[in-house]
Scaffold this motif. Structure first.
Motif, PDB file in Angstrom:
ATOM      1  N   LYS A 248       1.426  -0.965   0.441  1.00  0.00           N
ATOM      2  CA  LYS A 248       0.331   0.281   0.147  1.00  0.00           C
ATOM      3  C   LYS A 248       0.608   1.075   0.086  1.00  0.00           C
ATOM      4  O   LYS A 248       0.101   2.686  -0.796  1.00  0.00           O
ATOM      5  N   ILE A 249       2.155   1.305   1.046  1.00  0.00           N
ATOM      6  CA  ILE A 249       3.108   2.351   0.626  1.00  0.00           C
ATOM      7  C   ILE A 249       3.402   2.341  -0.227  1.00  0.00           C
ATOM      8  O   ILE A 249       3.331   3.401  -0.781  1.00  0.00           O
TER       9      ILE A 249
ATOM     10  N   SER B 291       0.945   3.758  -3.305  1.00  0.00           N
ATOM     11  CA  SER B 291       0.750   5.557  -1.914  1.00  0.00           C
ATOM     12  C   SER B 291       1.766   6.052  -3.151  1.00  0.00           C
ATOM     13  O   SER B 291       1.879   7.299  -3.830  1.00  0.00           O
ATOM     14  N   ARG B 292       3.359   5.506  -2.957  1.00  0.00           N
ATOM     15  CA  ARG B 292       4.214   6.210  -3.219  1.00  0.00           C
ATOM     16  C   ARG B 292       4.297   6.622  -4.970  1.00  0.00           C
ATOM     17  O   ARG B 292       5.059   7.748  -5.770  1.00  0.00           O
TER      18      ARG B 292
ATOM     19  N   GLN C 179       1.623   6.447  -7.189  1.00  0.00           N
ATOM     20  CA  GLN C 179       0.677   7.336  -7.080  1.00  0.00           C
ATOM     21  C   GLN C 179       1.057   9.015  -7.248  1.00  0.00           C
ATOM     22  O   GLN C 179       1.087   9.720  -8.369  1.00  0.00           O
ATOM     23  N   HIS C 180       1.970   9.298  -6.466  1.00  0.00           N
ATOM     24  CA  HIS C 180       2.115  10.281  -6.126  1.00  0.00           C
ATOM     25  C   HIS C 180       3.774  10.720  -7.068  1.00  0.00           C
ATOM     26  O   HIS C 180       3.698  11.623  -7.748  1.00  0.00           O
TER      27      HIS C 180
END
Length: 136
Positions: A113-114, A117-118, A120-121
């Motif tokens: 998940k992390i 998220s990275r 996506q960022h």
């Protein structure tokens, strides 16, 4: 008295276990009937005592039989409970292993998940950068 005498329940016996007096010849001066009556009372008393002992013995045997059956049932129950306990211990062991696996999966899910998220960022940053470059 060449043979040693033994006295059992008030009756003198020689070494062969035979009475040392003859019932046909009273040894105490004519008290033959009294002696016979006394012996009859003793015989009856001993017979009653024997009957009581036989009854007590029967009761004891019955009690022993019941207790033996109960012990057998308890041993079977104990064996059954031990088997059940081993099954439960295996289930607990399996559950602990499963828990470790689930914890590992959960930890990996958090890591992923992390990472998502990275990514996506990074993707949003890349889109902005391209958007700025395309507007120039």
């Amino acid at each position: 008295m060449a043979n040693k005498e033994i006295i059992i329940n008030g009756t003198e016996l020689d070494q062969m276990g035979e009475s040392s007096y003859d019932l046909d010849q009273p040894s105490d001066g004519g008290n033959y009937d009294a002696r016979v009556s006394e012996l009859n009372r003793k015989t009856e008393s001993l017979e009653r005592e024997k009957l009581q002992m036989v009854n007590l013995n029967s009761e004891s045997k019955e009690r022993i039989k019941k207790l033996s059956l109960e012990i057998g049932e308890l041993q079977n129950d104990n064996a059954s409970k031990r088997k059940k306990l081993k099954e439960m211990e295996k289930e607990i062991e399996w559950s602990e292993e499963e828990l470790k696996t689930l914890e590992s999966v959960a930890k990996r899910a958090v890591e992923l998940k992390i990472e998502v998220s990275r990514m996506q960022h990074d993707f949003v940053d890349e889109q902005r950068r391209r958007g700025k470059q395309g507007s120039k």
